[in-house]
Design a protein around this motif. Structure first.
Motif, PDB file in Angstrom:
ATOM      1  N   ALA A   1       0.834  -1.200   0.000  1.00 43.37           N
ATOM      2  CA  ALA A   1       0.000   0.000   0.000  1.00 43.37           C
ATOM      3  C   ALA A   1       0.869   1.251   0.000  1.00 43.37           C
ATOM      4  N   ALA A   2       1.927   1.232   0.822  1.00 48.79           N
ATOM      5  CA  ALA A   2       2.804   2.404   0.891  1.00 48.79           C
ATOM      6  C   ALA A   2       3.466   2.657  -0.461  1.00 48.79           C
ATOM      7  N   LEU A   3       3.900   1.558  -1.110  1.00 53.43           N
ATOM      8  CA  LEU A   3       4.570   1.728  -2.403  1.00 53.43           C
ATOM      9  C   LEU A   3       3.596   2.267  -3.447  1.00 53.43           C
ATOM     10  N   VAL A   4       2.378   1.692  -3.472  1.00 51.19           N
ATOM     11  CA  VAL A   4       1.382   2.155  -4.430  1.00 51.19           C
ATOM     12  C   VAL A   4       1.124   3.644  -4.226  1.00 51.19           C
ATOM     13  N   PHE A   5       0.876   3.982  -2.979  1.00 51.06           N
ATOM     14  CA  PHE A   5       0.567   5.369  -2.642  1.00 51.06           C
ATOM     15  C   PHE A   5       1.701   6.286  -3.089  1.00 51.06           C
ATOM     16  N   SER A   6       2.932   5.916  -2.730  1.00 55.08           N
ATOM     17  CA  SER A   6       4.084   6.764  -3.053  1.00 55.08           C
ATOM     18  C   SER A   6       4.266   6.901  -4.551  1.00 55.08           C
ATOM     19  N   PHE A   7       4.146   5.781  -5.267  1.00 56.37           N
ATOM     20  CA  PHE A   7       4.463   5.861  -6.686  1.00 56.37           C
ATOM     21  C   PHE A   7       3.420   6.607  -7.489  1.00 56.37           C
ATOM     22  N   VAL A   8       2.185   6.529  -7.058  1.00 55.39           N
ATOM     23  CA  VAL A   8       1.171   7.340  -7.747  1.00 55.39           C
ATOM     24  C   VAL A   8       1.525   8.816  -7.587  1.00 55.39           C
ATOM     25  N   LEU A   9       1.939   9.189  -6.381  1.00 56.79           N
ATOM     26  CA  LEU A   9       2.227  10.604  -6.136  1.00 56.79           C
ATOM     27  C   LEU A   9       3.527  11.080  -6.774  1.00 56.79           C
ATOM     28  N   LEU A  10       4.415  10.117  -7.021  1.00 61.11           N
ATOM     29  CA  LEU A  10       5.651  10.509  -7.702  1.00 61.11           C
ATOM     30  C   LEU A  10       5.352  11.079  -9.077  1.00 61.11           C
ATOM     31  N   ALA A  11       4.168  10.716  -9.627  1.00 64.06           N
ATOM     32  CA  ALA A  11       3.880  11.045 -11.017  1.00 64.06           C
ATOM     33  C   ALA A  11       3.540  12.513 -11.228  1.00 64.06           C
ATOM     34  N   THR A  12       3.362  13.256 -10.174  1.00 58.85           N
ATOM     35  CA  THR A  12       2.983  14.657 -10.378  1.00 58.85           C
ATOM     36  C   THR A  12       3.957  15.607  -9.691  1.00 58.85           C
ATOM     37  N   LEU A  13       4.006  16.841 -10.197  1.00 59.02           N
ATOM     38  CA  LEU A  13       4.925  17.831  -9.643  1.00 59.02           C
ATOM     39  C   LEU A  13       4.181  19.018  -9.045  1.00 59.02           C
TER      40      LEU A  13
ATOM     41  N   GLY B   1      -5.872 -11.249   4.207  1.00 67.15           N
ATOM     42  CA  GLY B   1      -7.311 -11.365   4.017  1.00 67.15           C
ATOM     43  C   GLY B   1      -7.890 -10.227   3.188  1.00 67.15           C
ATOM     44  N   LEU B   2      -9.199 -10.171   3.210  1.00 59.73           N
ATOM     45  CA  LEU B   2      -9.920  -9.126   2.480  1.00 59.73           C
ATOM     46  C   LEU B   2      -9.486  -7.742   2.924  1.00 59.73           C
ATOM     47  N   ALA B   3      -9.339  -7.598   4.251  1.00 62.73           N
ATOM     48  CA  ALA B   3      -8.970  -6.287   4.788  1.00 62.73           C
ATOM     49  C   ALA B   3      -7.634  -5.832   4.219  1.00 62.73           C
ATOM     50  N   ASP B   4      -6.754  -6.798   3.963  1.00 58.46           N
ATOM     51  CA  ASP B   4      -5.443  -6.426   3.432  1.00 58.46           C
ATOM     52  C   ASP B   4      -5.547  -5.964   1.981  1.00 58.46           C
ATOM     53  N   TRP B   5      -6.357  -6.724   1.203  1.00 57.73           N
ATOM     54  CA  TRP B   5      -6.608  -6.262  -0.167  1.00 57.73           C
ATOM     55  C   TRP B   5      -7.235  -4.873  -0.136  1.00 57.73           C
ATOM     56  N   ALA B   6      -8.165  -4.692   0.794  1.00 57.71           N
ATOM     57  CA  ALA B   6      -8.860  -3.400   0.887  1.00 57.71           C
ATOM     58  C   ALA B   6      -7.863  -2.284   1.176  1.00 57.71           C
ATOM     59  N   LEU B   7      -6.861  -2.577   2.021  1.00 55.61           N
ATOM     60  CA  LEU B   7      -5.863  -1.551   2.348  1.00 55.61           C
ATOM     61  C   LEU B   7      -5.117  -1.112   1.090  1.00 55.61           C
TER      62      LEU B   7
ATOM     63  N   ALA C   1      -6.093  -1.492  -2.019  1.00 50.04           N
ATOM     64  CA  ALA C   1      -7.023  -0.834  -2.932  1.00 50.04           C
ATOM     65  C   ALA C   1      -7.276   0.595  -2.480  1.00 50.04           C
ATOM     66  N   SER C   2      -7.447   0.804  -1.165  1.00 50.19           N
ATOM     67  CA  SER C   2      -7.732   2.180  -0.747  1.00 50.19           C
ATOM     68  C   SER C   2      -6.535   3.076  -0.997  1.00 50.19           C
ATOM     69  N   ALA C   3      -5.330   2.509  -0.839  1.00 50.30           N
ATOM     70  CA  ALA C   3      -4.157   3.334  -1.124  1.00 50.30           C
ATOM     71  C   ALA C   3      -4.200   3.798  -2.570  1.00 50.30           C
ATOM     72  N   ALA C   4      -4.547   2.870  -3.471  1.00 50.62           N
ATOM     73  CA  ALA C   4      -4.608   3.229  -4.888  1.00 50.62           C
ATOM     74  C   ALA C   4      -5.710   4.253  -5.130  1.00 50.62           C
ATOM     75  N   VAL C   5      -6.882   4.005  -4.514  1.00 50.33           N
ATOM     76  CA  VAL C   5      -8.024   4.886  -4.759  1.00 50.33           C
ATOM     77  C   VAL C   5      -7.753   6.289  -4.216  1.00 50.33           C
ATOM     78  N   VAL C   6      -7.253   6.366  -2.983  1.00 46.52           N
ATOM     79  CA  VAL C   6      -7.050   7.676  -2.362  1.00 46.52           C
ATOM     80  C   VAL C   6      -5.996   8.478  -3.117  1.00 46.52           C
ATOM     81  N   SER C   7      -4.873   7.803  -3.442  1.00 52.45           N
ATOM     82  CA  SER C   7      -3.830   8.553  -4.146  1.00 52.45           C
ATOM     83  C   SER C   7      -4.325   8.951  -5.543  1.00 52.45           C
ATOM     84  N   GLY C   8      -5.077   8.032  -6.179  1.00 53.17           N
ATOM     85  CA  GLY C   8      -5.656   8.362  -7.486  1.00 53.17           C
ATOM     86  C   GLY C   8      -6.611   9.542  -7.371  1.00 53.17           C
ATOM     87  N   ALA C   9      -7.382   9.559  -6.290  1.00 51.34           N
ATOM     88  CA  ALA C   9      -8.345  10.650  -6.104  1.00 51.34           C
ATOM     89  C   ALA C   9      -7.615  11.976  -5.954  1.00 51.34           C
ATOM     90  N   ALA C  10      -6.491  11.935  -5.207  1.00 57.08           N
ATOM     91  CA  ALA C  10      -5.729  13.177  -5.046  1.00 57.08           C
ATOM     92  C   ALA C  10      -5.275  13.704  -6.405  1.00 57.08           C
TER      93      ALA C  10
END
Ligand SMILES: Nc1ncnc2c1ncn2[C@@H]1O[C@H](COP(=O)(O)OP(=O)(O)OP(=O)(O)O)[C@@H](O)[C@H]1O
Ligand SMILES: Nc1ncnc2c1ncn2[C@@H]1O[C@H](COP(=O)(O)OP(=O)(O)OP(=O)(O)O)[C@@H](O)[C@H]1O
Ligand SMILES: [Mg+2]
Ligand SMILES: [Mg+2]
Lengths: 480, 266, 196
Positions: free
Chosen positions: B25-37, B234-240, B242-251
């Motif tokens: 989740a941390a990596l997903v979150f970080s890398f999405v944000l790396l894409a913008t300046l 478990g599901l909660a882990d997948w959800a974590l 996914a939320s990292a991707a969704v939240v960073s994408g939303a930003a």
């Protein structure tokens, strides 16, 4: 004996076995013919450096081909030991480097996981092993926060949990307090069933005898010196063996009492402590006396030794050196002195010899202290040569300190402190792992220093040492 | 002294998640944000990161403690940009050649500093709440990492606090033998280097013995290992994740909608 | 036995590689602080700070030179990165990916010589390549907002030079020094030594 195609099951067979460590000219073991049948309990004896630890490593299949040269053969149940590892459990001389995991319970479980023990059996076996060795903490205790003796117990638990057919123990009680040592021996006795073979290396014969039914003495030059039941071996060769360095029961060592009364005060500790390692302690040492510090594992003895030696800053209370020891520096506590001044006055021997080595050869190691404190070179050489000779290290002068046997390393580390002949000598377990001959040599060296007016503090679990040398004892309590 | 124990309150709902899920989740979150300046997306991301902190059981004070070097590097970024920004458009605020500060430079600097924080914080939070043993277990059980390598690395990681003690021991051993540097800075540097070298040598020797001890307990025996500590994904882990991707994408999306988005490449 | 006969990692290879990585993970943690402390010294020409860059890349070259097995450089650099992250590195989780990218450079150099040659030129090449991969990562991911000529290019060039020197040459001589202590006796680097 059971036979399968002519091979006895559960037996250890050595034929003309020899091993030379890479980088050494001398063979560590040589010409060894030995046969141990299933269920036998063997005590392996021999002077320090005779190759006992090397032999155990060979039996455990832990001498890699690229680390030395082999002669003859070793077989466990007719197999190369490197292929029979799952039948063998070994506890090494040095406990610290055999702990693998960060938490005690996980460490015991590590071997079980490797052997593919089903998950639901693992934790009950871990708990049972920890209980057997009398391990005092919970499973989640960090392994980094254990004293030397506690680590030894944990290492034993990690091996017992595997229920090996052949159990190899290399001085398993060397750093344990007497109660803990008795407990470990009981644990070993309990863990052995009729089918388990035991090969035990232990210098202190008397304590080990109840565990064994056979004694094998290895000769430093090669081969087996004596072999048989303890009674037979000691009756036939007792005197010779004792002279050669075996701790034969019933051959007491003469005490070395102080020649005169103690002299001037050298150092005082007032409510000295370092929470949580050491509770406040009072202590004083005089010139010409030997003080033994006793106490159970984890009581803080090593911590006390480092504090007294001016190497750790006290967390509470203070250390005061007398003018006799420190001259004008007596106004500042030892931990604030410059290093050369400290080394001239107080010598320290650490519990783990390897923590102490600074240079690349045995000779340099001994010469370092005298050189740093400004001794002229011819005198340095004379001191070094004498110590090498008396402590049986002369043939190893060019060796790297880290390749020494356990007992050799201990002697070297004591000798480094003796080399500067400091007024106050603080030693942590100075005699562990010694044979009877090197032990007496060490005691004589200490006694000589004391009679020349030096003060000696020795942290020790060695009752013989206390009886032979100590003028006074201080016992630390374990905090609840 | 370096502490390798995790610092989270145990039982915090997100700290309890599978370590692999947390790192992913941390990596997903970080890398999405790396894409913008631009400054907007990272600002939103930081707000989210600070908001979820209690769910990881990490106190704000502790985060500040761990993140202070990061704040220092933010200052460095600012200085460097004032001197070397590629884009010097906008209103001139200060012109003392070669220092030329324009509004464009300030916006860029703000964007970079916020991006640095937004990208680094997830890692800091996750690693502050993750135990190394759990991470290795999860890597083996949930990420199919080779067990020998993960356990070997874990066994070596255990040496970290020991290395701290060892450093102390080496220094004490030298002091006991009369070796110290006093106040001379050159002598100090030499003593530092030789102590560090001794530490490395000692660590390698210890590693060598550790490897022998591990083999003695059947580490490389070719038997399939079992696991004593079960890590569940478990599901909660997948959800974590996914939320990292969704939240960073939303930003990022907000930033695009506001027209502030500036892609890293292009 | 001048090079290792099999490419399979022994336990000792894994553990010692990891120990090197862990020791350097600790060094990184400290080096990050030094790097920050040195910032003011480079205020006039921040790009010049890249001459300190090579230290980040030593484990890649050292690991490759000591272990001499495929993957050693990559493993060492990545584990060092994970360890510095676990210890609370200021760059957070991104260092893990950065570590992977950096380790790849050295790995390619050793692979180019089919894990047969570990002499000084190979070490320097490994240092330079790992510096190059690090420089590329920084060039695009961290430094894209800076002036190309005034900052990005000199920074990248200095990174490569620094890695070739500190990680390459430094790593080579560090390996030799370690072998001389006898600590690497069970590795191919330490085949010839005196007997006592
Ligand atoms: N790794 C090594 N490299 C080189 N020489 C070694 C190594 N290990 C042991 N030796 C040497 O081999 C000889 C036998 O050592 P070993 O440790 O087997 O003795 P030991 O009988 O167990 O002695 P102790 O009772 O003192 O533990 C010693 O002279 C020692 O210096
Ligand atoms: N660096 C450390 N950090 C925290 N606790 C420690 C540290 N070193 C030792 N301890 C703990 O402090 C206590 C005293 O340790 P110390 O090594 O002084 O005991 P000891 O009396 O020498 O024991 P032993 O007879 O086993 O050597 C032990 O409970 C130990 O677990
Ligand atoms: Mg031994
Ligand atoms: Mg102790």
């Amino acid at each position: 004996m059971f036979r399968e195609g002519g091979v006895a099951v559960g037996s250890v067979v050595l034929r003309g076995f020899g091993w030379r460590h890479a980088g050494r000219k001398r063979w560590a073991v040589r010409g060894l013919d030995l046969r141990v049948e299933r269920g036998e309990r063997v005590l392996l004896l021999g002077p320090s450096g005779a190759g006992k630890s090397t032999l155990l490593a060979a039996l455990a299949g832990l001498l890699p081909e690229d680390s030395g040269e082999q002669e003859g053969t070793v077989e466990i149940d007719g197999l190369d030991p490197r292929k029979a590892r799952e039948r063998v459990g070994i506890v090494f001389q040095d406990p610290e480097s055999q702990l693998v995991m960060a938490r005690c319970g996980d460490d015991v479980a590590f071997g079980l996981e490797n052997r593919g023990v089903p998950a639901e059996e693992i934790w009950p076996r871990v708990d049972e092993a920890l209980r057997r060795v009398g391990f005092p903490y919970r499973r989640d205790r960090p392994t980094a926060a254990l004293s030397g003796g506690e680590q030894q117990r944990l290492a034993l638990a990690g091996t017992l949990a595997l229920r090996p057919e052949l159990l190899l123990l290399d001085e398993p009680t060397a750093n344990l307090d007497p109660a803990g040592a008795a407990q470990v021996r009981r644990a070993v006795a309990e863990a052995l069933d009729a089918d388990t073979t035991l090969i035990l290396v232990e210098h202190r014969v008397t304590e080990a005898l109840p565990l064994v039914d056979r004694v094998v003495v290895v000769e430093p030059g090669g081969g087996v010196r004596a072999d048989g039941t303890p009674e037979a071996v000691f009756a036939a060769h007792g005197d010779v063996l004792a002279a050669e360095g075996v701790w034969v029961p019933g051959h007491p060592v003469p005490p070395r009492r102080a020649a005169g009364p103690a002299g001037d005060l050298l150092i005082t500790a007032d409510r000295l402590g370092l929470p949580p390692r050491l509770a406040p302690t009072d202590l004083s040492v005089r010139a010409g006396e030997a003080l033994a510090v006793l106490g159970p594992n984890g009581a803080g003895k090593s911590t006390l030794a480092l504090l007294l030696g001016g190497l750790l800053r006290p967390g509470a209370g203070r250390v005061t050196a007398s003018a006799e020891l420190a001259g004008r520096d007596a106004r500042t506590p030892p931990h604030r002195w410059r290093a050369p001044a400290l080394a001239r006055r107080i010598g320290s021997v650490f519990q783990d010899p390897e923590h102490q080595f600074v240079t690349g050869t045995v000779r340099d190691e001994l010469a370092l202290g005298p050189r740093r404190t400004g001794t002229p070179e011819p005198a340095v050489r004379a001191t070094v040569d004498e110590l090498l000779e008396r402590l049986g290290l002369a043939a190893l002068a060019g060796a790297n300190p880290y390749t020494l046997s356990g007992g050799e390393a201990r002697r070297l580390s004591v000798a480094t402190a003796l080399a500067t002949a400091p007024r106050l000598l603080i030693c942590d377990e100075p005699t562990f792992g010694q044979d009877r001959r090197t032990w007496r040599e060490l005691v004589d060296l200490f006694a000589g220093l004391r009679d020349a007016g030096h003060g000696i503090v020795a942290v020790t679990h060695d009752a013989d040492f206390v009886a032979a040398l100590a003028d006074r004892t201080v016992t630390l309590e374990r905090r609840p | 002294m370096i502490d390798i124990q995790p610092v989270a309150a145990p039982g915090a709902p997100l700290a309890r998640r599978n370590p692999v899920a947390k790192v992913a989740a941390a990596l997903v979150f970080s890398f999405v944000l790396l894409a913008t300046l631009d400054p907007v997306a990272p600002a939103l991301a930081i707000a989210v990161e600070l908001a979820v902190l209690p769910l990881f059981g990490v106190r704000y004070r502790l985060l500040a403690l761990r993140a202070w070097p990061l704040l220092a590097s933010a200052v460095g970024v600012l200085v460097t940009l004032v001197l070397f920004a590629a884009d010097r458009s906008g209103r001139v605020l200060l012109d003392a050649s070669p220092v030329l500060v324009t509004s464009g430079v300030l916006v860029t600097a703000l964007g970079l500093v916020l991006r640095l924080l937004a990208v680094a914080l997830p890692g800091i939070i996750v690693f502050a709440t993750t135990d190394a043993t759990d991470l290795a277990d999860a890597l083996i059980q949930n990420a199919k990492a080779p067990a020998r390598f993960a356990i070997g690395a874990l066994a070596a990681f255990r040496l970290v606090p020991l290395l701290g003690q060892e450093w102390q021991m080496i220094s004490m051993a030298r002091r006991a033998r009369g070796v110290d540097a006093g106040r001379n800075p050159v002598a100090r540097l030499r003593l530092f280097v030789s102590t560090a070298f001794a530490l490395l040598v000692g660590a390698i020797r210890r590693g060598t013995r550790l490897a022998v001890a591990m083999d003695a307990r059947g580490f490389d025996a070719g038997v399939p290992r079992t696991v004593a500590r079960r890590q569940r994904f478990g599901l909660a882990d997948w959800a974590l994740i996914a939320s990292a991707a969704v939240v960073s994408g939303a930003a990022l999306t907000v930033s695009v909608l506001l027209g502030t988005f500036r892609p890293l490449i292009g | 036995m001048n090079h290792t006969d099999s490419n399979r990692w022994r336990t000792i290879d894994i553990v010692v590689a990891a120990v090197i990585a862990v020791a350097f993970g600790v060094v990184f943690w400290a080096w990050g602080l030094v790097w920050k402390a040195a910032d003011p010294a480079f205020a006039a020409a921040p790009a010049a700070q890249a001459i300190m860059y090579g230290v980040w890349l030593v484990p890649a070259v050292l690991g490759g030179l000591v272990i001499r097995k495929p993957g050693a450089a990559l493993f060492c650099e990545t584990v060092a990165a994970v360890v510095s992250a676990l210890l609370g590195s200021q760059w957070g989780g991104v260092v893990i990916v950065q570590g992977l990218v950096q380790g790849l450079g050295a790995e390619l150099a050793f692979a180019a010589f089919r894990y047969r040659s570990f002499r000084l030129p190979v070490a320097v090449l490994a240092g330079a390549l790992t510096g190059l991969s690090a420089a590329l990562f920084d060039f695009f991911v961290w430094n894209s907002e800076y002036a190309l000529v005034g900052y990005r290019l000199p920074y990248a060039a200095l990174t490569v030079v620094s890695s070739a020197l500190i990680a390459g040459v430094g790593g080579y001589y560090l390996t030799r020094a370690l072998a001389n202590t006898g600590a690497l006796d069970r590795f191919p680097v330490a085949r010839d030594r005196a007997t006592v």
